[in-house]
Design an enzyme around this catalytic site. Sequence first.
Site, PDB file in Angstrom:
ATOM      1  CE  LYS A 121      -4.550   1.623  -0.837  1.00 12.91           C
ATOM      2  NZ  LYS A 121      -3.939   0.293  -0.654  1.00 12.91           N
ATOM      3  CE1 TYR A 155      -5.595   2.163   2.629  1.00  8.70           C
ATOM      4  CE2 TYR A 155      -5.276  -0.076   3.442  1.00  8.70           C
ATOM      5  CZ  TYR A 155      -4.790   1.049   2.790  1.00  8.70           C
ATOM      6  OH  TYR A 155      -3.507   1.063   2.314  1.00  8.70           O
ATOM      7  CB  SER A 179      -0.959   0.011   1.191  1.00 12.65           C
ATOM      8  OG  SER A 179      -2.015  -0.891   0.944  1.00 12.65           O
TER       9      SER A 179
END
Length: 383
Positions: free
Chosen positions: A56, A163, A53
């Site tokens: 991102k 999320y 992640s």
Amino acid sequence: MSFDGSAIKALLDDAVSKSAIHGVAAAVVDRSGVLFHHAAGEATQNTMFRNASMTKAVATTAALQLVEKGLLSLDTTVESVLPEFGQLQVLDGFDGDEPRLRAPASKATIRQLMTHTGGAGYFFLNEKLKRYHELTGEPHPLTGLKRSLHAPLVNDPGTAWEYGTNTDWLGMVVEKLSGQSLGDYLKQHVYGPLGMSDSTFAPSAEQRGRLLRVMQRQANGKLVPSDIDLPAVSEWDAAGHGSYGTVQDYGRFLKAWLNDGAGILEPATVRMALQDHLAPITLPEAMKPTVPELSNEVPPSPAPQSWGLGFCLTLADLPGMRSRGTADWAGIFNSFYWFDRSSGIGGVLMTQILPFFDMPVIETLIGFETAVYQQVGAAVPAA
């Protein structure tokens, strides 16, 4: 800035020598570059990591570049760029074993994708979505199948922070408007300008040979090789989790954000992105996983937090540590970063351990950040 990294080196070496962590690398950066880098255990100076992640923030940076160029507006609806997003329904619950779906009450915007309020979730953090995948057999995002992104939304857009796969959709917006794959776009507009030469969605055989193996923490505290990994082949450049790179590469990315976007963004864009874009929506107190092999529960933060465009924001000074306004996030394999524009300092610490929020790594991370601020001076001295 002169920087003595001996305390950090000792901390990382100690974590490995106690067998708490099999491999770890850390870097400290300021506006001029990398101040310190050290690798311990199975990690070396050029070890590759699954960014997970941490991808991102980089993908969001790409979308912010398109906003700067006038190709995209934060309040553009996602479906006006990607009509297939407009076909997603909201999972309201279940009638027996039948998913109950309805049309969303609002249309998600680009800003909402960036703030995780677009309505999409993750199966390992949302009980409804986990059950949906179990009942339907539909793939989840860690399979590498693009169809996984067409799982239903779990909230009406703009109503809650959740999320999920919002950033994957944002990456596809970048692809649609640029006419390039996300990996090619980033190579030209982020990785290339910043010298992030090892960052990629498709590691070469040589890069895979430098990849730190994933280990799984057992109930007795021991680490054993994990059978969970990112797919070797993905049908899309997953903006939410799919990139790989070195700790130094990620440090170069943090340096750019510390340095008013130098090389990739305008200073006004950096300032705008690091404002609170979430209010009046608030972050959940804690993150409760549905798949314990992937994540432990993430407890409430010691400081109030919110969300900017692509980053979690700390809203108060932490004594002996980061300043108010610091941006941060993490990757599921227990990798973490922060950058503090007030203090002009940032750090990245990377391991490859499951489940997420592993306490030996968290203790090492806190020690790492504390040691950094002992060197550079914190906004609030530790008591």
